[in-house]
Design an enzyme around this catalytic site. Structure first.
Site, PDB file in Angstrom:
ATOM      1  N   ASP A  19       0.820  -1.218   0.000  1.00 36.12           N
ATOM      2  CA  ASP A  19       0.000   0.000   0.000  1.00 36.12           C
ATOM      3  C   ASP A  19       0.852   1.265   0.000  1.00 36.12           C
ATOM      4  O   ASP A  19       1.954   1.277   0.549  1.00 36.12           O
ATOM      5  CB  ASP A  19      -0.920  -0.016   1.237  1.00 36.12           C
ATOM      6  CG  ASP A  19      -2.068   0.969   1.088  1.00 36.12           C
ATOM      7  OD1 ASP A  19      -2.392   1.360  -0.054  1.00 36.12           O
ATOM      8  OD2 ASP A  19      -2.644   1.356   2.126  1.00 36.12           O
ATOM      9  N   GLY A  22      -0.103   5.420  -4.470  1.00 37.16           N
ATOM     10  CA  GLY A  22      -0.725   6.689  -4.880  1.00 37.16           C
ATOM     11  C   GLY A  22      -0.127   7.862  -4.123  1.00 37.16           C
ATOM     12  O   GLY A  22       0.262   8.877  -4.722  1.00 37.16           O
ATOM     13  N   TRP A  24       2.706   8.003  -2.611  1.00 38.28           N
ATOM     14  CA  TRP A  24       4.121   8.145  -2.977  1.00 38.28           C
ATOM     15  C   TRP A  24       4.235   9.031  -4.232  1.00 38.28           C
ATOM     16  O   TRP A  24       5.063   9.946  -4.289  1.00 38.28           O
ATOM     17  CB  TRP A  24       4.717   6.770  -3.254  1.00 38.28           C
ATOM     18  CG  TRP A  24       6.184   6.757  -3.550  1.00 38.28           C
ATOM     19  CD1 TRP A  24       7.202   6.657  -2.650  1.00 38.28           C
ATOM     20  CD2 TRP A  24       6.806   6.851  -4.840  1.00 38.28           C
ATOM     21  NE1 TRP A  24       8.416   6.676  -3.295  1.00 38.28           N
ATOM     22  CE2 TRP A  24       8.208   6.796  -4.639  1.00 38.28           C
ATOM     23  CE3 TRP A  24       6.313   6.969  -6.137  1.00 38.28           C
ATOM     24  CZ2 TRP A  24       9.117   6.854  -5.693  1.00 38.28           C
ATOM     25  CZ3 TRP A  24       7.220   7.028  -7.187  1.00 38.28           C
ATOM     26  CH2 TRP A  24       8.606   6.979  -6.954  1.00 38.28           C
ATOM     27  N   ASN A  67     -11.230  -2.497  -5.111  1.00 38.39           N
ATOM     28  CA  ASN A  67     -10.492  -1.498  -5.897  1.00 38.39           C
ATOM     29  C   ASN A  67     -11.190  -1.114  -7.210  1.00 38.39           C
ATOM     30  O   ASN A  67     -10.837  -0.120  -7.846  1.00 38.39           O
ATOM     31  CB  ASN A  67      -9.049  -1.949  -6.175  1.00 38.39           C
ATOM     32  CG  ASN A  67      -8.140  -1.859  -4.956  1.00 38.39           C
ATOM     33  OD1 ASN A  67      -7.242  -2.673  -4.762  1.00 38.39           O
ATOM     34  ND2 ASN A  67      -8.353  -0.851  -4.106  1.00 38.39           N
ATOM     35  N   TRP A  68     -12.234  -1.892  -7.599  1.00 35.65           N
ATOM     36  CA  TRP A  68     -13.031  -1.497  -8.786  1.00 35.65           C
ATOM     37  C   TRP A  68     -13.719  -0.165  -8.536  1.00 35.65           C
ATOM     38  O   TRP A  68     -14.168   0.491  -9.470  1.00 35.65           O
ATOM     39  CB  TRP A  68     -14.101  -2.547  -9.107  1.00 35.65           C
ATOM     40  CG  TRP A  68     -13.570  -3.886  -9.487  1.00 35.65           C
ATOM     41  CD1 TRP A  68     -13.608  -5.006  -8.706  1.00 35.65           C
ATOM     42  CD2 TRP A  68     -12.931  -4.268 -10.718  1.00 35.65           C
ATOM     43  NE1 TRP A  68     -13.023  -6.055  -9.379  1.00 35.65           N
ATOM     44  CE2 TRP A  68     -12.619  -5.638 -10.612  1.00 35.65           C
ATOM     45  CE3 TRP A  68     -12.598  -3.593 -11.901  1.00 35.65           C
ATOM     46  CZ2 TRP A  68     -11.990  -6.351 -11.632  1.00 35.65           C
ATOM     47  CZ3 TRP A  68     -11.979  -4.305 -12.922  1.00 35.65           C
ATOM     48  CH2 TRP A  68     -11.675  -5.660 -12.781  1.00 35.65           C
ATOM     49  N   ILE A 194      -6.825  -4.791   7.508  1.00 35.29           N
ATOM     50  CA  ILE A 194      -6.633  -5.944   6.613  1.00 35.29           C
ATOM     51  C   ILE A 194      -7.211  -5.681   5.228  1.00 35.29           C
ATOM     52  O   ILE A 194      -6.827  -6.315   4.260  1.00 35.29           O
ATOM     53  CB  ILE A 194      -7.256  -7.228   7.228  1.00 35.29           C
ATOM     54  CG1 ILE A 194      -6.675  -7.475   8.627  1.00 35.29           C
ATOM     55  CG2 ILE A 194      -7.006  -8.432   6.353  1.00 35.29           C
ATOM     56  CD1 ILE A 194      -7.145  -8.768   9.272  1.00 35.29           C
ATOM     57  N   SER A 195      -8.168  -4.727   5.144  1.00 33.55           N
ATOM     58  CA  SER A 195      -8.779  -4.379   3.848  1.00 33.55           C
ATOM     59  C   SER A 195      -9.224  -5.611   3.049  1.00 33.55           C
ATOM     60  O   SER A 195      -8.975  -5.710   1.844  1.00 33.55           O
ATOM     61  CB  SER A 195      -7.825  -3.520   3.015  1.00 33.55           C
ATOM     62  OG  SER A 195      -7.522  -2.318   3.683  1.00 33.55           O
TER      63      SER A 195
END
Ligand code: IPE
Ligand code: IPE
Ligand code: MG
Length: 253
Positions: A19, A22, A24, A67-68, A194-195
């Site tokens: 993770d 973005g 970064w 993530n969609w 944990i996502s």
């Protein structure tokens, strides 16, 4: 010998939530895409390091079932990157002795991407150095429900009796069936959640969180995480004293 002691503590299976790509990129005034691209380089380095260190299975969370929900442009970029990386790295995987596997619902991917995944899995199937599992369109809840569905069908068609459904039996229907459960979980990027990653499989995994953003994560960060892991005592419900005299382990070896 100190080295042997260290080696004995190398986790068999490391699972990583990569993770922070973005953030970064954004911190460098670059588009998020750039972070994902450099993130692939970081993944490559970590795969090499794991192979060197002797980790037998590495699972990388590349794209979650949630993530969609991202802007379609970013989703397209991620899908494109996945396909390009697979196509361009597969020979290198082969040379490095990497056995590639994808877990997740691949039916949502484009046909060419599905073909690329299948090709990589078939080509590298007999490699023994390290198992590289890419979790793509993966969700822990999805994994558990797809297992439950298969078992329900077997019960409905009288192939099995509900009595034989134990946790061990159930785990054979999960997408990670042939791999041991992760010993060490690493999440970069500072979030402590944990996502919807490997919900079932992380039951007795050691957790390690770092603020380092994924594109910056390198071999020394990995060694730091492994070192931290090696100092922990895993008790699997037992007492410290028991672990000294009769250590047992829940995960498959
Ligand atoms: C992880 O980095 C990569 C994917 C989820 C595909 P992010 O894209 O989530 O990066 P941040 O968390 O927004 O910085
Ligand atoms: C988890 O990261 C998924 C991957 C790294 C592939 P996210 O960035 O999607 O997680 P949340 O949304 O912050 O929980
Ligand atoms: Mg993120």
């Amino acid at each position: 010998m100190e080295n042997q002691k260290e080696l004995a503590k190398v986790p068999h299976h490391i699972a990583i939530i990569m993770d922070g790509n973005g953030r970064w990129a954004e911190s460098r005034k670059q588009p998020r895409f750039y972070g994902h691209k450099v993130g692939v380089d970081a993944a490559e380095k970590v795969i090499r390091a794991c192979t060197r260190i002797g980790v037998k299975t590495l699972t990388l969370f590349a794209f979650s079932s949630e993530n969609w929900r991202r802007p379609s442009q970013e989703v397209d970029v991620l899908m494109g990157l996945f396909k390009t990386v697979l196509a361009s790295k597969i020979n290198q995987f082969q040379k490095q002795g990497i056995c590639f596997r994808a877990i997740g619902d691949r039916s949502k991917f484009s046909k060419p991407l599905q073909e690329e995944i299948n090709r990589a899995e078939i080509l590298t199937a007999n490699n023994q150095k390290i198992n590289l599992i890419i979790a793509a369109n993966y969700g822990g809840r999805w994994d558990i429900t797809q297992a439950a569905k298969k078992i329900a069908i077997s019960v409905k068609t009288n192939l099995i009796s509900p009595d034989i459904i134990t946790p061990e039996f159930f785990s054979k229907y999960l997408t990670t069936e042939q791999f041991p459960e992760p010993d060490l979980f690493i999440r970069t990027g500072g979030e402590k959640r944990i996502s919807n990653f490997l919900l079932w499989q992380l039951a007795y995994t050691e957790f390690y969180f770092t603020d380092t953003l994924w594109p910056d994560f390198n071999e020394s960060d990995l060694v730091l995480a492994i070192d931290n892991f090696s100092k922990r005592e895993r008790r699997f419900g037992q007492t410290s004293k028991q672990m000294e005299s009769e250590p047992t382990c829940l995960s498959k070896e």
